[in-house]
Each structure stands twice: as C-alpha cells, then as structure tokens.
Design a protein around this motif. Structure first.
Motif, mmCIF file in Angstrom:
data_model
loop_
_atom_site.group_PDB
_atom_site.id
_atom_site.type_symbol
_atom_site.label_atom_id
_atom_site.label_comp_id
_atom_site.label_asym_id
_atom_site.label_seq_id
_atom_site.Cartn_x
_atom_site.Cartn_y
_atom_site.Cartn_z
ATOM 1 N N ASP A 14 -6.383 4.844 -2.915
ATOM 2 C CA ASP A 14 -7.125 3.687 -3.410
ATOM 3 C C ASP A 14 -6.162 2.846 -4.234
ATOM 4 O OD1 ASP A 14 -8.766 1.787 -4.480
ATOM 5 O OD2 ASP A 14 -10.128 3.186 -5.492
ATOM 6 N N ASP A 15 -5.614 1.808 -3.627
ATOM 7 C CA ASP A 15 -4.604 0.989 -4.290
ATOM 8 C C ASP A 15 -5.140 -0.370 -4.729
ATOM 9 O OD1 ASP A 15 -2.474 2.751 -4.403
ATOM 10 O OD2 ASP A 15 -1.829 2.317 -2.363
ATOM 11 N N ARG A 16 -6.445 -0.405 -4.995
ATOM 12 C CA ARG A 16 -6.984 -1.617 -5.600
ATOM 13 C C ARG A 16 -6.452 -1.766 -7.022
ATOM 14 N NH1 ARG A 16 -13.239 -0.383 -4.586
ATOM 15 N NH2 ARG A 16 -12.424 1.666 -5.228
ATOM 16 N N ASN A 22 0.837 -1.209 0.000
ATOM 17 C CA ASN A 22 0.000 0.000 0.000
ATOM 18 C C ASN A 22 0.865 1.248 0.000
ATOM 19 O OD1 ASN A 22 -1.462 -2.165 1.833
ATOM 20 N ND2 ASN A 22 -3.065 -0.917 0.901
ATOM 21 N N GLU A 59 -2.779 9.680 -8.576
ATOM 22 C CA GLU A 59 -3.909 9.005 -7.935
ATOM 23 C C GLU A 59 -4.336 7.740 -8.682
ATOM 24 O OE1 GLU A 59 -5.511 9.479 -5.167
ATOM 25 O OE2 GLU A 59 -4.690 11.378 -4.467
ATOM 26 N N THR A 60 -4.281 7.765 -10.015
ATOM 27 C CA THR A 60 -4.780 6.645 -10.810
ATOM 28 C C THR A 60 -3.721 6.194 -11.813
ATOM 29 O OG1 THR A 60 -5.706 8.052 -12.555
ATOM 30 C CG2 THR A 60 -7.127 7.567 -10.640
#
Length: 208
Positions: free
Chosen positions: A113-115, A88, A178-179
């Motif tokens: 959000d590390d999915r 994470n 972020e993404t």
C-alpha cells in the motif's frame, strides 16, 4: 508489469522519492536507452552479498521500487546521468529472459500500500530529527538542518534511509517496512546503533 532490473548495493528508492544515478556500464547504458524508448521505467533492487562467478546470477532481494526516469543527460562518451522518481514498491514474481545484457522481471506492483501516508506524530517527528542531528555530529557531517526541518515527514524519513551509511540488509529492511510509522521506528533504532558503534569496530548496524 515487466521491467528491467537494476541491482545496486546500498541504493534504495521509495515512492515519491528521487534517486540520481550515474550510468557507466555498457549493459546499463543499453538498459537506459531501452527504457527511454519504452515506458521510461526501471526497477531498482539490491543484490544480496553472496559471492558468485557470474554477476548476472547474483541473488537479489525480492522487494524493490519502480523508478520513472524524470531526468536524463547523455554524456559524449555514452554514459548517462539520470534521475528516477519512485512510483511503487514491488515484489518480483519471476525473472524473464529477454536476451538483453541486463536482467528483466515480471513484478507485482500491487504488493504494498504505497498511498501517501498520514503524518507522523509530533513526538516521532522530533525523535527522528534529534537522532539525525546526533548521528550527523557523530559522523562529522555538515548538514543544513534548517532545510531538513522543512521536509515533510515522509520525505525526511526516506531521505535519511537513502543516504545514511547503513548496510545492505538494514536498508532493505527500511524499504520493506509496511508503513511510515514502522520505517520511522526502525530508522531511529538504526541511527542510534550506528552512532553508538562509532569508535567500536566490533559493532555493526546489521539486520539478519
């Protein structure tokens, strides 16, 4: 969570990525021993490039990634070769004094959000591969592009971000994206800039 901090300039770790490290400084040898005796986790961060007299007080970036030790080789002289697997990303809440020779901190491991992300679009994937080839050629690197093409999107983007010779601030910006889409866009820009800057020492791929 609480974890030991390992500041390394130019080294970043992403969730689901791996980072091999050679541990030779005595304080970090102790850190590895303590981690192995504990939960096996180390927090990888980058130092900010500010001159200080005591590197234990070196400013560090507040965002890093927790690495779980998945490979360990202890050498005869006490050094270690380790492999970390990213779990994470985190934001540092505060550093804590545990009277160890290395630094420790409380971490917010729910800050990102590390999915596992959705795949890139075909156009974005093709652009990453094209710019990676161009940069590799500009730097004179020998790359197995057939193996590269078999990597999934996240692994491809993160692997380039890890190994490309960007400066500390650029690598940090990639880590903090972020993404996967945002990281991909930034990575393409950085690769283009670095390629164009070859032969022009006045240009540096730096983010402020």
């Amino acid at each position: 969570m609480r974890a030991p901090l390992f500041p390394i300039a130019g080294a970043i770790l992403f969730p689901r990525a791996q980072l091999p490290l050679h541990i030779f400084e005595p304080r970090y040898r102790e850190m590895v021993r303590d981690a192995v005796d504990g939960d096996g986790r180390i927090a990888i961060v980058q130092p900010q490039l500010v001159e200080v007299e005591d590197d234990r007080k070196q400013p560090i970036y507040p965002v890093g990634c927790v690495g779980e030790i998945v490979g360990l080789e202890e050498l005869e002289d006490g050094r270690f070769n380790i492999v970390l697997n990213g779990s994470n990303r985190f934001r540092i809440i505060s550093e804590v004094d545990l009277e160890t020779p290395y630094r420790n901190a409380d971490l917010d491991v729910g800050a990102f959000d590390d999915r596992e992300p959705e795949p890139l679009g075909m156009v974005e994937r093709a652009e990453v591969e094209r710019e990676a080839r161009r940069l590799g050629d500009a730097l004179g690197l020998a790359v197995d592009w057939s193996a590269v093409s078999r990597l999934d999107d996240e692994m491809l983007v993160n692997a380039i971000a890890q190994v490309a010779p960007f400066d500390v601030s650029a690598k940090q910006a990639l880590l903090e994206s972020e993404t996967l889409d945002a990281r991909t866009d930034l990575l393409v820009q950085l690769m283009q800039f670095l390629r164009l800057s070859q032969g022009n020492s006045e240009l540096q791929p730096t983010l402020q």
